[in-house]
Scaffold this active site. Structure first.
Site, mmCIF file in Angstrom:
data_model
loop_
_atom_site.group_PDB
_atom_site.id
_atom_site.type_symbol
_atom_site.label_atom_id
_atom_site.label_comp_id
_atom_site.label_asym_id
_atom_site.label_seq_id
_atom_site.Cartn_x
_atom_site.Cartn_y
_atom_site.Cartn_z
ATOM 1 N N ARG A 59 1.057 -15.314 -11.146
ATOM 2 C CA ARG A 59 1.036 -16.281 -10.040
ATOM 3 C C ARG A 59 0.978 -17.706 -10.580
ATOM 4 O O ARG A 59 0.244 -18.563 -10.078
ATOM 5 C CB ARG A 59 -0.142 -15.974 -9.109
ATOM 6 C CG ARG A 59 -0.020 -14.574 -8.510
ATOM 7 C CD ARG A 59 -1.258 -14.118 -7.764
ATOM 8 N NE ARG A 59 -1.036 -12.799 -7.173
ATOM 9 C CZ ARG A 59 -1.908 -12.173 -6.395
ATOM 10 N NH1 ARG A 59 -3.084 -12.738 -6.108
ATOM 11 N NH2 ARG A 59 -1.633 -10.987 -5.890
ATOM 12 N N GLY A 75 6.126 5.340 -5.735
ATOM 13 C CA GLY A 75 7.408 5.634 -6.357
ATOM 14 C C GLY A 75 7.918 7.006 -5.943
ATOM 15 O O GLY A 75 8.898 7.501 -6.465
ATOM 16 N N ASP A 93 1.133 -6.427 4.906
ATOM 17 C CA ASP A 93 0.414 -6.140 3.676
ATOM 18 C C ASP A 93 -0.306 -4.789 3.781
ATOM 19 O O ASP A 93 -0.829 -4.441 4.842
ATOM 20 C CB ASP A 93 -0.598 -7.272 3.450
ATOM 21 C CG ASP A 93 -1.351 -7.115 2.148
ATOM 22 O OD1 ASP A 93 -0.700 -7.146 1.094
ATOM 23 O OD2 ASP A 93 -2.594 -6.950 2.190
ATOM 24 N N LYS A 120 0.501 0.955 3.892
ATOM 25 C CA LYS A 120 0.178 2.344 3.577
ATOM 26 C C LYS A 120 -1.293 2.664 3.870
ATOM 27 O O LYS A 120 -1.662 3.828 4.037
ATOM 28 C CB LYS A 120 0.463 2.550 2.082
ATOM 29 C CG LYS A 120 0.309 3.938 1.561
ATOM 30 C CD LYS A 120 0.600 3.941 0.054
ATOM 31 C CE LYS A 120 0.041 5.188 -0.587
ATOM 32 N NZ LYS A 120 0.142 5.105 -2.054
ATOM 33 N N HIS A 121 -2.111 1.620 3.970
ATOM 34 C CA HIS A 121 -3.558 1.832 4.122
ATOM 35 C C HIS A 121 -4.056 1.729 5.555
ATOM 36 O O HIS A 121 -5.260 1.741 5.796
ATOM 37 C CB HIS A 121 -4.318 0.879 3.195
ATOM 38 C CG HIS A 121 -4.006 1.149 1.758
ATOM 39 N ND1 HIS A 121 -4.565 2.206 1.074
ATOM 40 C CD2 HIS A 121 -3.140 0.559 0.906
ATOM 41 C CE1 HIS A 121 -4.064 2.231 -0.158
ATOM 42 N NE2 HIS A 121 -3.203 1.249 -0.282
ATOM 43 N N ASP A 147 2.373 -9.043 -7.006
ATOM 44 C CA ASP A 147 1.409 -8.000 -7.363
ATOM 45 C C ASP A 147 1.705 -7.329 -8.706
ATOM 46 O O ASP A 147 0.819 -6.685 -9.272
ATOM 47 C CB ASP A 147 1.394 -6.902 -6.290
ATOM 48 C CG ASP A 147 0.739 -7.371 -5.001
ATOM 49 O OD1 ASP A 147 -0.188 -8.207 -5.073
ATOM 50 O OD2 ASP A 147 1.169 -6.916 -3.928
ATOM 51 N N TRP A 153 -7.515 -12.911 2.274
ATOM 52 C CA TRP A 153 -8.894 -12.608 2.646
ATOM 53 C C TRP A 153 -9.236 -13.228 3.999
ATOM 54 O O TRP A 153 -9.943 -14.231 4.106
ATOM 55 C CB TRP A 153 -9.851 -13.101 1.539
ATOM 56 C CG TRP A 153 -9.701 -12.333 0.260
ATOM 57 C CD1 TRP A 153 -9.075 -11.121 0.091
ATOM 58 C CD2 TRP A 153 -10.176 -12.723 -1.042
ATOM 59 N NE1 TRP A 153 -9.140 -10.735 -1.232
ATOM 60 C CE2 TRP A 153 -9.812 -11.689 -1.940
ATOM 61 C CE3 TRP A 153 -10.886 -13.835 -1.522
ATOM 62 C CZ2 TRP A 153 -10.120 -11.755 -3.303
ATOM 63 C CZ3 TRP A 153 -11.191 -13.885 -2.878
ATOM 64 C CH2 TRP A 153 -10.810 -12.854 -3.751
ATOM 65 N N ARG A 196 6.023 -9.436 6.833
ATOM 66 C CA ARG A 196 5.698 -8.457 5.790
ATOM 67 C C ARG A 196 4.291 -7.972 6.109
ATOM 68 O O ARG A 196 3.376 -8.783 6.253
ATOM 69 C CB ARG A 196 5.708 -9.079 4.400
ATOM 70 C CG ARG A 196 5.124 -8.122 3.335
ATOM 71 C CD ARG A 196 4.887 -8.823 2.009
ATOM 72 N NE ARG A 196 4.367 -7.929 0.978
ATOM 73 C CZ ARG A 196 3.055 -7.733 0.728
ATOM 74 N NH1 ARG A 196 2.120 -8.349 1.431
ATOM 75 N NH2 ARG A 196 2.671 -6.921 -0.232
ATOM 76 N N GLU A 210 4.373 -2.962 3.202
ATOM 77 C CA GLU A 210 4.128 -2.650 1.800
ATOM 78 C C GLU A 210 3.636 -1.210 1.665
ATOM 79 O O GLU A 210 2.541 -0.885 2.121
ATOM 80 C CB GLU A 210 3.077 -3.610 1.228
ATOM 81 C CG GLU A 210 2.780 -3.355 -0.227
ATOM 82 C CD GLU A 210 1.488 -4.001 -0.717
ATOM 83 O OE1 GLU A 210 1.321 -4.133 -1.927
ATOM 84 O OE2 GLU A 210 0.628 -4.367 0.122
ATOM 85 N N ASN A 216 -4.950 -4.515 7.598
ATOM 86 C CA ASN A 216 -5.803 -3.405 7.166
ATOM 87 C C ASN A 216 -7.285 -3.734 7.221
ATOM 88 O O ASN A 216 -8.114 -2.858 7.430
ATOM 89 C CB ASN A 216 -5.435 -2.998 5.728
ATOM 90 C CG ASN A 216 -6.293 -1.863 5.206
ATOM 91 O OD1 ASN A 216 -6.293 -0.780 5.778
ATOM 92 N ND2 ASN A 216 -7.053 -2.118 4.146
#
Ligand SMILES: *[C@@H]1O[C@H](CO)[C@@H](O)[C@H](O)[C@H]1NC(C)=O
Ligand SMILES: *[C@@H]1O[C@H](CO)[C@@H](O)[C@H](O)[C@H]1NC(C)=O
Ligand SMILES: *[C@@H]1O[C@H](CO)[C@@H](O)[C@H](O)[C@H]1NC(C)=O
Ligand SMILES: *[C@@H]1O[C@H](CO)[C@@H](O)[C@H](O)[C@H]1NC(C)=O
Ligand SMILES: *[C@@H]1O[C@H](CO)[C@@H](O)[C@H](O)[C@H]1NC(C)=O
Ligand SMILES: *[C@@H]1O[C@H](CO)[C@@H](O)[C@H](O)[C@H]1NC(C)=O
Ligand SMILES: *[C@@H]1O[C@H](CO)[C@@H](O)[C@H](O)[C@H]1NC(C)=O
Ligand SMILES: *[C@@H]1O[C@H](CO)[C@@H](O)[C@H](O)[C@H]1NC(C)=O
Ligand SMILES: *[C@@H]1O[C@H](CO)[C@@H](O)[C@H](O)[C@H]1NC(C)=O
Ligand SMILES: *[C@@H]1O[C@H](CO)[C@@H](O)[C@H](O)[C@H]1NC(C)=O
Length: 537
Positions: free
Chosen positions: A368, A258, A230, A233-234, A321, A104, A228, A254, A142
């Site tokens: 976690r 699938g 995060d 895709k967004h 996740d 965040w 990495r 990320e 993102n």
């Protein structure tokens, strides 16, 4: 002599640690990654007793805690560590907890004080480089984040963000609702609850340029070896290659899907060099939870034709996740098979902290758990397994770069088994996973993959066998254990299996197998030509 798995070129590059090693995809392919969630790995004082009962707030792990426990990771044979995002997050407690995970972002130029000081982080990187290990840092591109009162649309005070301190850098609010519509899932805001994830306008050149400047500085300020990305895709497609190029290091993104075409298009269109391999993640889970191993091979083949470089995908079965593997089935033999596949599969393997301790947490945040609750037990069976498998992999890489430069080949696949061979003749690793679980019967399985008369060692039991005139070995399966076979000569100097015994059937277990499984195995084996299945009396 050949016990080190380090790529010589990579090691030489790292000797200049302090300067950015600028590790590229070729170098990353030789690595095996241990994923750390900083807040949950180790505290500065190393205390293991204080519980961490509320998993939605801070448990107080730190970078210094990690430094003090690097032996735990390195002794398992890992050659890279992936860590939580390092920048300043929001401080507030929200209706969905606190920013213990680091995702965040409030200030991209500030360092996360919960994890330590800037010099603590620099010490961490220096210590990793001293050990010739790479550091991969998770980055959020993102969105920025702000607590909000759940009244829509979120009222965000953009002036609190650094650098994106103006509404003009963001997409107007809309909630992502169409997960098949790229415009929607790239331009709208993710999960508007508790925290407003203000969606950056990654198609705008102002955002592209600022992000490029930021990541270039980040990598160079701290000598980071890889990233990495995060929620890749967004963000806007075109943003990704510019961001990766600006970073100057290997980055994977990320892409949670699938579907082969959805994943592989990131490589086909040169958007990203690599991605964690969610394609195989799903069929692998299915195979160990009532499904068939053939689905894993089918996806492997689909990805090999659909993607441009499956060797740059990230093999994994757990991450921060997804529900832990053992939350679905706590059987140890299944966990051993899953770990064997992950560490010996094509691509760059990642083991998520706690997997080696057979943690059983379900969905977020229960996946976690604080690692210190395990007491960092290095005798834990999966810790020991990871150590052996990393030795096998690191040794195979030291013997030939082709091990990571070429894809594996299938030797046998049926509903219950998958046997693959990886690496060139002489230093190949042949491995068989199965989904029988620890109640699995004893039986023999003929597996090819070697040269005539090769002396072969199964490294998890340290037993030996000799290949026949066609390079086939008769192996003894039982109790659902995975098997890993290498030419005896390739083990010289690794310290693996200093003592061996001759392989023989496992006594005292049920020797019968469901006939349907046997029949289909026979069929597949016969069609494959070089492998046949038969049962011991
Ligand atoms: C990666 O770096 C190594 C050593 O620095 C170099 O030999 C190799 O050609 C590079 N590979 C790529 C794909 O850039
Ligand atoms: C973490 O540290 C905070 C602040 O010092 C403290 O209030 C909290 O109890 C600690 N949490 C745990 C789980 O020890
Ligand atoms: C946002 O959309 C998701 C579906 O994508 C839905 O589950 C959620 O309730 C929506 N949230 C709000 C606040 O509209
Ligand atoms: C896709 O999403 C965008 C943004 O939410 C929306 O404007 C557009 O109508 C959607 N397209 C389709 C085909 O649903
Ligand atoms: C990198 O270091 C420079 C010099 O200390 C500093 O001005 C800059 O903000 C830093 N950038 C990042 C992303 O940390
Ligand atoms: C990649 O970065 C270099 C310099 O860092 C720049 O010259 C080049 O134009 C960039 N390429 C792309 C495709 O962005
Ligand atoms: C293994 O595969 C068989 C055949 O698909 C299936 O019936 C069985 O449930 C699987 N085992 C486990 C533990 O999932
Ligand atoms: C560590 O793990 C081993 C193997 O599971 C077990 O026998 C031992 O009791 C554990 N040690 C501690 C201190 O829990
Ligand atoms: C190993 O040798 C066999 C022939 O003996 C050949 O068919 C096979 O392709 C070789 N495998 C590799 C990976 O080189
Ligand atoms: C193993 O390596 C040692 C030296 O490192 C060498 O003397 C010996 O011949 C090797 N043995 C085999 C079987 O290759």
């Amino acid at each position: 002599m050949r016990s080190s798995g380090l790529n010589v070129a990579a090691a030489a590059a790292l000797a200049f640690a302090g300067l950015s090693a600028a590790a590229n995809v070729t170098e990353w392919k030789t690595r095996s990654i241990y994923q750390v969630m900083i807040d949950r790995f180790a505290r500065t004082d190393g205390s293991t007793t204080a519980p961490c009962n509320d998993l939605s707030v801070f448990c107080n792990g730190t970078w210094t805690g990690l430094i003090n426990k690097l032996d735990y990771i390195q002794d398992m044979g890992f050659t890279a560590v992936q860590i939580s995002p390092i920048v300043t997050n929001i401080e507030e407690e929200t209706s969905v907890g606190m920013a213990y995970h680091g995702y965040w972002t409030k200030d991209m130029y500030g360092i996360n004080q919960h994890f330590g000081t800037q010099s603590d982080f620099q010490n961490l990187v220096a210590e990793l480089h001293k050990r010739k290990m790479y550091v991969m840092v998770d980055v959020v591109v993102n969105n920025m984040a702000q607590k909000f009162d759940n009244k829509l649309p979120p009222k965000v005070d953009f002036s609190q963000f650094d650098p994106f301190n103006n509404e003009k850098f963001f997409h107007p609010y809309c909630n992502v609702t169409m997960w098949e519509n790229a415009t929607d899932y790239q331009d709208c805001w993710l999960y508007p609850y508790g925290v407003a994830l203000a969606d950056l306008d990654t198609d705008s050149s102002a955002v592209v340029q600022e992000m490029g400047k930021w990541v270039k500085e980040l990598v160079s300020n701290y000598s980071i070896d890889g990233l990495r990305i995060d929620a890749a895709k967004h963000v806007d497609d075109a943003f990704l290659p510019q961001f990766v190029n600006a970073s100057g290091v290997f980055a994977w993104g990320e892409v949670l899907t699938g579907v082969t075409t959805d994943m592989c298009r990131y490589q086909l269109k040169d958007l990203l060099p690599g991605m964690p391999n969610y394609l195989e993640y799903y069929p692998l889970n299915v195979a160990f939870n009532g499904g068939s191993m053939e689905g894993v091979l089918k996806m492997k083949q689909e990805a090999a034709t659909g993607c441009t470089d499956v060797l740059a995908l990230g093999s994994f079965i757990e991450n921060h996740d997804m529900p832990r593997f053992a939350s679905q089935n706590p059987d140890m033999a299944l966990a051993r098979n899953a770990m064997t596949y992950v560490l010996l599969n094509d691509g760059i393997p990642t083991i998520y902290q706690g997997q080696e301790q057979h943690f059983k947490g379900n969905g977020t945040p229960f996946n976690r758990e604080a690692l210190w609750l395990s007491g960092y037990n290095t005798s834990a069976p999966l810790y020991q397994l990871a150590k052996t498998l990393n030795k096998v992999r690191n040794n195979a890489i030291a013997l030939s770069k082709d091990y990571v430069g070429k894809t594996s080949e299938s030797l046998l696949a049926d509903t219950n088994h998958l046997c693959l061979t990886k690496g060139p003749n002489g230093s190949q690793v042949v491995f068989c996973i199965n989904n029988w679980s620890s109640t699995g019967a004893s039986y023999s399985l003929n597996v090819g993959g070697f040269q005539a008369s090769d002396a072969v060692v199964e490294v998890l039991t340290c037993t030996t066998m000799t290949a026949d005139g066609t390079g086939t070995i008769a192996t003894f399966q039982g109790a659902g254990e995975p098997k890993v076979y290498v030419p005896a000569a390739a083990l010289n100097g690794t310290g693996l299996c200093p003592q061996t015994t001759v392989a023989k059937p496992i006594e005292g277990t049920n020797k019968s197998i469901a006939s349907a499984g046997a029949a289909s195995s026979m069929l597949v084996a016969a069609m494959a030509g070089f492998a046949a299945l038969f049962f011991a009396l």
